[in-house]
Design a protein around this motif. Structure first.
Motif, PDB file in Angstrom:
ATOM      1  N   HIS A   2      -5.889-115.213 -34.152  1.00 18.76           N
ATOM      2  CA  HIS A   2      -6.504-114.409 -34.912  1.00 18.76           C
ATOM      3  C   HIS A   2      -7.329-113.151 -34.248  1.00 18.76           C
ATOM      4  CE1 HIS A   2      -9.803-114.775 -38.532  1.00 18.76           C
ATOM      5  NE2 HIS A   2      -9.154-113.700 -38.403  1.00 18.76           N
ATOM      6  N   LEU A   3      -7.787-113.489 -33.270  1.00 20.23           N
ATOM      7  CA  LEU A   3      -8.207-112.144 -32.507  1.00 20.23           C
ATOM      8  C   LEU A   3      -6.995-111.321 -32.152  1.00 20.23           C
ATOM      9  CD1 LEU A   3     -10.852-113.834 -30.000  1.00 20.23           C
ATOM     10  CD2 LEU A   3     -11.406-112.639 -31.974  1.00 20.23           C
ATOM     11  N   ASP A   4      -6.187-111.713 -31.630  1.00 18.16           N
ATOM     12  CA  ASP A   4      -4.895-110.760 -31.442  1.00 18.16           C
ATOM     13  C   ASP A   4      -4.606-109.783 -32.614  1.00 18.16           C
ATOM     14  OD1 ASP A   4      -5.117-111.471 -28.834  1.00 18.16           O
ATOM     15  OD2 ASP A   4      -3.022-112.813 -29.123  1.00 18.16           O
ATOM     16  N   GLU A   5      -4.488-110.615 -33.876  1.00 14.75           N
ATOM     17  CA  GLU A   5      -4.177-109.886 -35.036  1.00 14.75           C
ATOM     18  C   GLU A   5      -5.470-108.835 -35.254  1.00 14.75           C
ATOM     19  OE1 GLU A   5      -4.138-110.921 -39.855  1.00 14.75           O
ATOM     20  OE2 GLU A   5      -3.668-112.541 -38.472  1.00 14.75           O
ATOM     21  N   ASN A  31     -16.983-102.497 -38.836  1.00 16.17           N
ATOM     22  CA  ASN A  31     -15.960-103.498 -38.699  1.00 16.17           C
ATOM     23  C   ASN A  31     -16.230-104.520 -37.604  1.00 16.17           C
ATOM     24  OD1 ASN A  31     -13.564-103.255 -40.680  1.00 16.17           O
ATOM     25  ND2 ASN A  31     -14.189-101.177 -40.631  1.00 16.17           N
ATOM     26  N   PHE A  32     -16.573-103.881 -36.435  1.00 17.62           N
ATOM     27  CA  PHE A  32     -16.656-104.772 -35.270  1.00 17.62           C
ATOM     28  C   PHE A  32     -17.891-105.840 -35.531  1.00 17.62           C
ATOM     29  CE2 PHE A  32     -13.860-102.098 -33.138  1.00 17.62           C
ATOM     30  CZ  PHE A  32     -13.386-103.049 -32.374  1.00 17.62           C
ATOM     31  N   VAL A  33     -18.957-105.320 -36.196  1.00 14.84           N
ATOM     32  CA  VAL A  33     -20.028-106.126 -36.610  1.00 14.84           C
ATOM     33  C   VAL A  33     -19.762-107.123 -37.715  1.00 14.84           C
ATOM     34  CG1 VAL A  33     -22.310-106.247 -37.840  1.00 14.84           C
ATOM     35  CG2 VAL A  33     -21.994-104.324 -35.983  1.00 14.84           C
ATOM     36  N   ASN A  34     -18.824-106.874 -38.536  1.00 18.09           N
ATOM     37  CA  ASN A  34     -18.399-107.892 -39.461  1.00 18.09           C
ATOM     38  C   ASN A  34     -17.508-108.948 -39.125  1.00 18.09           C
ATOM     39  OD1 ASN A  34     -19.705-106.293 -41.868  1.00 18.09           O
ATOM     40  ND2 ASN A  34     -17.768-105.396 -42.220  1.00 18.09           N
ATOM     41  N   TYR A  35     -16.858-108.479 -38.050  1.00 19.21           N
ATOM     42  CA  TYR A  35     -15.956-109.741 -37.474  1.00 19.21           C
ATOM     43  C   TYR A  35     -16.555-110.263 -36.299  1.00 19.21           C
ATOM     44  CZ  TYR A  35     -12.424-108.139 -40.829  1.00 19.21           C
ATOM     45  OH  TYR A  35     -11.916-107.754 -41.907  1.00 19.21           O
ATOM     46  N   ARG A  36     -17.711-109.954 -35.846  1.00 17.62           N
ATOM     47  CA  ARG A  36     -18.225-110.477 -34.596  1.00 17.62           C
ATOM     48  C   ARG A  36     -18.301-112.090 -34.735  1.00 17.62           C
ATOM     49  NH1 ARG A  36     -24.000-108.116 -34.690  1.00 17.62           N
ATOM     50  NH2 ARG A  36     -24.932-108.899 -36.596  1.00 17.62           N
ATOM     51  N   ASP A  37     -18.521-112.818 -36.025  1.00 18.56           N
ATOM     52  CA  ASP A  37     -18.747-114.338 -36.024  1.00 18.56           C
ATOM     53  C   ASP A  37     -17.379-114.863 -36.009  1.00 18.56           C
ATOM     54  OD1 ASP A  37     -21.461-114.053 -35.478  1.00 18.56           O
ATOM     55  OD2 ASP A  37     -21.851-113.825 -37.768  1.00 18.56           O
ATOM     56  N   VAL A  38     -16.090-114.231 -35.919  1.00 20.56           N
ATOM     57  CA  VAL A  38     -14.951-114.778 -36.335  1.00 20.56           C
ATOM     58  C   VAL A  38     -14.599-115.863 -35.250  1.00 20.56           C
ATOM     59  CG1 VAL A  38     -12.638-114.318 -36.084  1.00 20.56           C
ATOM     60  CG2 VAL A  38     -13.980-112.793 -37.337  1.00 20.56           C
ATOM     61  N   ASP A  39     -14.021-116.751 -35.567  1.00 24.24           N
ATOM     62  CA  ASP A  39     -13.913-117.981 -34.458  1.00 24.24           C
ATOM     63  C   ASP A  39     -13.071-117.275 -33.286  1.00 24.24           C
ATOM     64  OD1 ASP A  39     -11.354-117.482 -35.766  1.00 24.24           O
ATOM     65  OD2 ASP A  39     -11.026-119.561 -36.043  1.00 24.24           O
TER      66      ASP A  39
END
Length: 79
Positions: free
Chosen positions: A46-49, A33-41
Motif C-alpha cells: 500500500h505504501l509503495d502504491e 496529502n501527506f497528512v491525510n495518509y499519515r495514518d495508513v497502515d
C-alpha cells in the motif's frame, strides 16, 4: 515513517523548482496529502502504491510547468 519523510522532503525540493506563484499551492497540496495518509497502515504494498502515485503526480506537475522531469530522479529512487 522514515521513508515517507524522505519522499515528502523530495517533493518539497521539487516544489522549489516551480514558478514562484505556483509554489505555495503545491507545497500546501503536498502537505495536505501527506497528512491525510499519515495514518495508513504500514502495509508495504500500500505504501509503495502511495509513493509511486506521489512520483507520478510530481512528474506530471514538473512537465506541466516545463521543468525537466529528470529533476524527479531522486524522488523516483526513494519511491
Amino acid at each position: 515513517m522514515k521513508r515517507a519523510l524522505k519522499v515528502y522532503g523530495e517533493v518539497l525540493r521539487l516544489v522549489r523548482l516551480l514558478p514562484a506563484d505556483a509554489r505555495p499551492y503545491y507545497a500546501k497540496y503536498a502537505r495536505e496529502n501527506f497528512v491525510n495518509y499519515r495514518d495508513v497502515d504500514e502495509d508495504p504494498s500500500h505504501l509503495d502504491e502511495l509513493f509511486h502515485r506521489a512520483y507520478v503526480h510530481s512528474a506530471w506537475v514538473l512537465n506541466k510547468y516545463s521543468v525537466n522531469e529528470a529533476a524527479a530522479d531522486k524522488l523516483k529512487q526513494v519511491c
